[in-house]
Design a protein around this motif. Sequence first.
Motif, PDB file in Angstrom:
ATOM      1  N   UNK A  25      18.055  99.221  31.653  1.00 19.57           N
ATOM      2  CA  UNK A  25      17.412  98.006  32.166  1.00 19.57           C
ATOM      3  C   UNK A  25      16.209  97.622  31.311  1.00 19.57           C
ATOM      4  N   UNK A  26      15.437  98.606  30.881  1.00 18.59           N
ATOM      5  CA  UNK A  26      14.302  98.334  29.997  1.00 18.59           C
ATOM      6  C   UNK A  26      14.792  97.728  28.683  1.00 18.59           C
ATOM      7  N   UNK A  27      15.875  98.266  28.169  1.00 18.32           N
ATOM      8  CA  UNK A  27      16.439  97.748  26.919  1.00 18.32           C
ATOM      9  C   UNK A  27      16.827  96.284  27.057  1.00 18.32           C
ATOM     10  N   UNK A  80       9.978  99.882  43.405  1.00 18.36           N
ATOM     11  CA  UNK A  80      11.116 100.417  42.667  1.00 18.36           C
ATOM     12  C   UNK A  80      10.876 100.232  41.172  1.00 18.36           C
ATOM     13  N   UNK A  81      10.820 101.322  40.385  1.00 19.99           N
ATOM     14  CA  UNK A  81      10.525 101.179  38.955  1.00 19.99           C
ATOM     15  C   UNK A  81      11.443 100.208  38.226  1.00 19.99           C
ATOM     16  N   UNK A  82      12.731 100.221  38.555  1.00 18.92           N
ATOM     17  CA  UNK A  82      13.663  99.371  37.820  1.00 18.92           C
ATOM     18  C   UNK A  82      13.461  97.897  38.133  1.00 18.92           C
ATOM     19  N   UNK A  83      12.774  97.612  39.235  1.00 18.05           N
ATOM     20  CA  UNK A  83      12.482  96.230  39.593  1.00 18.05           C
ATOM     21  C   UNK A  83      11.075  95.807  39.163  1.00 18.05           C
ATOM     22  N   UNK A  97      11.968 108.992  29.788  1.00 24.21           N
ATOM     23  CA  UNK A  97      12.644 109.497  30.979  1.00 24.21           C
ATOM     24  C   UNK A  97      13.388 110.775  30.617  1.00 24.21           C
ATOM     25  N   UNK A  98      12.841 111.922  31.023  1.00 21.78           N
ATOM     26  CA  UNK A  98      13.478 113.213  30.791  1.00 21.78           C
ATOM     27  C   UNK A  98      14.257 113.603  32.041  1.00 21.78           C
ATOM     28  N   UNK A  99      15.446 114.124  31.846  1.00 19.41           N
ATOM     29  CA  UNK A  99      16.284 114.469  32.991  1.00 19.41           C
ATOM     30  C   UNK A  99      17.195 115.637  32.628  1.00 19.41           C
ATOM     31  N   UNK A 100      17.360 116.566  33.554  1.00 16.90           N
ATOM     32  CA  UNK A 100      18.292 117.659  33.343  1.00 16.90           C
ATOM     33  C   UNK A 100      19.717 117.221  33.605  1.00 16.90           C
ATOM     34  N   UNK A 101      20.612 117.611  32.724  1.00 23.32           N
ATOM     35  CA  UNK A 101      22.012 117.195  32.886  1.00 23.32           C
ATOM     36  C   UNK A 101      22.659 117.828  34.107  1.00 23.32           C
ATOM     37  N   UNK A 102      22.083 118.942  34.616  1.00 17.39           N
ATOM     38  CA  UNK A 102      22.651 119.636  35.778  1.00 17.39           C
ATOM     39  C   UNK A 102      21.917 119.284  37.072  1.00 17.39           C
ATOM     40  N   UNK A 103      21.160 118.198  37.079  1.00 15.80           N
ATOM     41  CA  UNK A 103      20.380 117.796  38.254  1.00 15.80           C
ATOM     42  C   UNK A 103      21.307 117.209  39.314  1.00 15.80           C
ATOM     43  N   UNK A 104      21.383 117.872  40.472  1.00 16.01           N
ATOM     44  CA  UNK A 104      22.197 117.378  41.582  1.00 16.01           C
ATOM     45  C   UNK A 104      21.332 116.827  42.719  1.00 16.01           C
ATOM     46  N   UNK A 105      20.009 116.845  42.553  1.00 12.06           N
ATOM     47  CA  UNK A 105      19.105 116.304  43.562  1.00 12.06           C
ATOM     48  C   UNK A 105      18.818 114.841  43.280  1.00 12.06           C
ATOM     49  N   UNK A 106      18.414 114.553  42.048  1.00 10.15           N
ATOM     50  CA  UNK A 106      18.264 113.174  41.571  1.00 10.15           C
ATOM     51  C   UNK A 106      19.197 113.039  40.372  1.00 10.15           C
ATOM     52  N   UNK A 107      20.267 112.302  40.535  1.00  7.10           N
ATOM     53  CA  UNK A 107      21.286 112.223  39.492  1.00  7.10           C
ATOM     54  C   UNK A 107      20.719 111.616  38.207  1.00  7.10           C
ATOM     55  N   UNK A 108      21.105 112.167  37.049  1.00  4.09           N
ATOM     56  CA  UNK A 108      20.627 111.627  35.774  1.00  4.09           C
ATOM     57  C   UNK A 108      20.928 110.147  35.578  1.00  4.09           C
ATOM     58  N   UNK A 109      21.914 109.618  36.297  1.00  5.09           N
ATOM     59  CA  UNK A 109      22.233 108.192  36.166  1.00  5.09           C
ATOM     60  C   UNK A 109      21.034 107.325  36.526  1.00  5.09           C
ATOM     61  N   UNK A 110      20.120 107.839  37.363  1.00  3.50           N
ATOM     62  CA  UNK A 110      18.912 107.084  37.684  1.00  3.50           C
ATOM     63  C   UNK A 110      18.107 106.779  36.421  1.00  3.50           C
ATOM     64  N   UNK A 111      17.892 107.781  35.609  1.00  2.59           N
ATOM     65  CA  UNK A 111      17.142 107.579  34.376  1.00  2.59           C
ATOM     66  C   UNK A 111      17.910 106.712  33.391  1.00  2.59           C
ATOM     67  N   UNK A 112      19.211 106.940  33.317  1.00  2.22           N
ATOM     68  CA  UNK A 112      20.013 106.156  32.371  1.00  2.22           C
ATOM     69  C   UNK A 112      20.010 104.680  32.744  1.00  2.22           C
ATOM     70  N   UNK A 113      20.185 104.381  34.021  1.00  2.00           N
ATOM     71  CA  UNK A 113      20.183 102.985  34.469  1.00  2.00           C
ATOM     72  C   UNK A 113      18.828 102.335  34.180  1.00  2.00           C
TER      73      UNK A 113
END
Length: 302
Positions: A252-254, A219-222, A232-248
């Motif tokens: 966490x990196x911060x 798991x990348x976040x771990x 981490x680039x993410x489309x705001x209209x992504x319903x397959x992998x929610x953008x919250x994944x990239x934001x979280x």
Amino acid sequence: MTAVACGSDGSEPPTGGQSSAVATSGADAGQVTVTRIEYPTVDDADTEQNWADLYLPADAQEPDTVPLVVLIHGGSWQSHLGADLFDPLARDLAARGMAVYNVEYRRVGSGGGWPTTFRDIASALDHVVDVDKRYPQLTTDDELVVGHSAGAQLAVWGGTRHKLENDEVGSRPVFRPTRVVSLAGPLDMRYAATHGDDRIVTVLGGTPGEVPDRYTSVDPIQNIDPDTPVIAMHGSADTVVAPVNSRRYVEAVEREDGTASLVLLSDIDHAAIVSSDAPSYERVLDVISATSEASLDELTEE
């Protein structure tokens, strides 16, 4: 440093270290040469899916002058999509003067899953050392790995394998990417798996409660390395992998004083982020190019 930018445009490697055979056939199309390269597998399996296409600018190159970009395609870690998905992106990056190593690997439904898929990616990455011997024009000491969707998870994991314990799948890397671009990646796998993403449960063979060690390992976040910059680039209209994944993940990196950036692309969905006819495509190319060209100091400076 962690930055947030908004866009308005829309497995364990072989222990022997032996190189497998390298295909010599190539094709010249659009001033880009393409050569298929087979990489070795831990289980000595049929190599029908264990290969990577190497895209090179067609002009002559001096040793150690062509930066390498590794591409890892997505498709939910399943067999319905393959490396050909990244052919347009690979050609466009090669046309910009980069060498592109576009990786195929075994997925769920075609012999993959846990741990085979992860061993394949580790082996494909480590084979870069052998590829460099055949193509000395490549630079391989400070390079970029890019992945989309499931491939983004594999790319980020691939950039932090040096942090794994010796008995974990993919540990002791021979080749280590030093920076990563994630395109629509499920970078918090435990969160995603407990919020409806059954594809993660399938590839890892269980839920976080059933196989916690597997999630901990890949798991990348771990598995954050504060010294490995991640865009981490993410489309705001992504319903397959929610953008919250990239934001979280970026948050966490911060918290660990690392370097990550979140680039949100307005009105872009999961597939469009890698589609050459999407309005954001040039932005994706530009981010990959800039991340490849920048020094680590430039990527990590405030």
